[in-house]
Design an enzyme around this catalytic site. Sequence first.
Site, PDB file in Angstrom:
ATOM      1  N   TYR A   1     -13.725  24.132  37.582  1.00 45.68           N
ATOM      2  CA  TYR A   1     -13.130  25.372  37.088  1.00 45.68           C
ATOM      3  C   TYR A   1     -13.766  26.571  37.809  1.00 45.68           C
ATOM      4  CZ  TYR A   1     -12.251  29.304  34.028  1.00 45.68           C
ATOM      5  OH  TYR A   1     -11.910  30.538  33.560  1.00 45.68           O
TER       6      TYR A   1
ATOM      7  N   LYS B   1      -9.212  25.784  24.526  1.00 44.46           N
ATOM      8  CA  LYS B   1      -8.084  24.969  24.998  1.00 44.46           C
ATOM      9  C   LYS B   1      -7.610  24.015  23.894  1.00 44.46           C
ATOM     10  CE  LYS B   1      -8.765  27.394  28.594  1.00 44.46           C
ATOM     11  NZ  LYS B   1     -10.093  27.449  29.079  1.00 44.46           N
TER      12      LYS B   1
HETATM   13  C1  LIG Z   1     -12.357  23.052  32.480  1.00 43.00           C
HETATM   14  C2  LIG Z   1     -12.798  24.388  31.965  1.00 43.00           C
HETATM   15  N1  LIG Z   1     -14.093  24.582  31.686  1.00 43.00           N
HETATM   16  C3  LIG Z   1     -14.542  25.781  31.228  1.00 43.00           C
HETATM   17  C4  LIG Z   1     -13.694  26.844  31.050  1.00 43.00           C
HETATM   18  C5  LIG Z   1     -14.235  28.162  30.561  1.00 43.00           C
HETATM   19  O1  LIG Z   1     -13.951  28.336  29.212  1.00 43.00           O
HETATM   20  P1  LIG Z   1     -13.698  29.749  28.514  1.00 43.00           P
HETATM   21  O2  LIG Z   1     -12.490  30.350  29.162  1.00 43.00           O
HETATM   22  O3  LIG Z   1     -13.513  29.389  27.078  1.00 43.00           O
HETATM   23  O4  LIG Z   1     -14.919  30.569  28.758  1.00 43.00           O
HETATM   24  C6  LIG Z   1     -12.332  26.691  31.327  1.00 43.00           C
HETATM   25  C7  LIG Z   1     -11.400  27.821  31.157  1.00 43.00           C
HETATM   26  O5  LIG Z   1     -10.280  27.791  31.631  1.00 43.00           O
HETATM   27  C8  LIG Z   1     -11.870  25.420  31.802  1.00 43.00           C
HETATM   28  O6  LIG Z   1     -10.574  25.212  32.101  1.00 43.00           O
END
Ligand SMILES: Cc1ncc(COP(=O)(O)O)c(C=O)c1O
Length: 381
Positions: A98, A195
Site C-alpha cells: 500500500y 475497510k
Molecule cells: C492494505 C492497506 N493497508 C493499510 C492501509 C492504511 O489504512 P488507513 O487508510 O486506515 O490509514 C490501507 C488503506 O488503504 C490499505 O489498503
Amino acid sequence: MKFATKAIHAGVHPDPTTGAIMTPIYQTSTYVQEAPGKHKGYEYARTQNPTRDALQTALASLENARYGLCFGSGLAATDAVVKLFKPGDEIISTNDLYGGTYRLFTKVFEKYGLVFRFVPLHEKGALEKAISPKTKLIWVETPTNPTLKLIDIRYVSAVAKAHSILLAVDNTFASPYLQNPLDFGADIVMHSVTKYLGGHSDTVMGFLGTSNSDLADQLRFLQNSCGAVPGPQDCFLVLRGIKTLHIRMQRHCENAEKIASFLYSHPKVGLVNYPGLPTHPSHAIAKEQMRGFGGMISFVLKGDRFEDALKVLSGTQLFALAESLGGVESLIGHPASMTHGSIPKAEREKSGVFDSLIRLSVGIEDVEDLLADLEQALEKV
Ligand SMILES: Cc1ncc(COP(=O)(O)O)c(C=O)c1O
C-alpha cells in the site's frame, strides 16, 4: 466459539447499568475517582475507554489474538509497530505494498535512521538474500495491492523465526474471515479497520493484534504515549460493522468470483488478477492460507491504453470511482493515476501496475447488476 458467533458476541456484554444489549458509546474524556487512585479501572480516555475495550477484545478474538489495540487509522497502527525499533534497525517489506505504508516507511521513518529493504517477498529466496544481522522486522501485505500477489505467511514466518526476526502481516485485504496470520506464525496482525472490518465506508481506524504479552505491553505503551486512539463513536460503528462481517465477506467473495470469470473471458480484457482463478500464479497458496479469495480484483485491458482505461472508469454507473475498498458498495479505481501516480511508469510496471490496470472493490449488490454495469462500460472501449 466459531467465527460468526465470535463476530456477534465476542467482547460485548449487556450494559451493567441498564441492560442495553448494544455497547454504549462512552463519550467521555475522563472518569470520576472516589479517591486518588481509587477508580473503576478507567482514568483518562486516551488510555482506556469501555467502547474501545469492547471493540479491541472483539477484534482480537476474530484474529485469534490474545491482545488487541485500536488506533486512529490503519497507518497509525503501522506507525506504532515501526516505533518498536531504533535507528540502525532494518525492516524488510513487500515491494508491492500500500502506497501510504511505503510513504510512512520512506518519508517519515528513514530520516530517523531506520533502514527499509523492499523485496518481492512472493519470490522464494528473495527474503533470505535481504536478511542481515540488523534485520528486526518483516512486514508482509498479502494479498498485495493492487496486483493481488500472495505471500506464503507460513514460509516467511519459518524464515523469520530461524533468524529471531518479528513478522507483522497487514491482513486488510483478506479480513479475519478469510485469513488469520497469527495461526501461521506471525507475531503481529494489522488491519486498516476502515475497510472490511468497518465495512460501511463510514469510519477510519486501525488495529493491531498479537498473542505475545511483551509486544502487547510495548504497543499499549505506544498507543497511550503517542495518542493515536480512535473515538468511542467510531468504535461503536465498527462494533456494529463486524456483526455482519461473515455474511458480507461471503457475498464479497461470491460476487468477485463471478466477476473475475466474466472479465477473464471478456474479449477486451488482457489479464485478470484474482487469487481465485486457477491461472493466478498464487492460486495454490491462496487455497492453502485463505478460506476464500476475497472481494478485490484488478485487470488490464487488451492493448494496455491509458485512454481506454479512462473510458471504463468514467463509464460505470454502479461502481463508483473512489479510493478505498471493503465497503458494501462497489468501487472502481485506477492505480496508475490514483494510488501509484507518483511512481515512474517503468518502476510501477515492474510490479504489474500498467497504464490500463483497473482495480475493483466488489461490493455486495446483486451480481447481475454489477456484471451489466461492467459490460456496458467495457463496450465504450
Ligand atoms: C492494505 C492497506 N493497508 C493499510 C492501509 C492504511 O489504512 P488507513 O487508510 O486506515 O490509514 C490501507 C488503506 O488503504 C490499505 O489498503
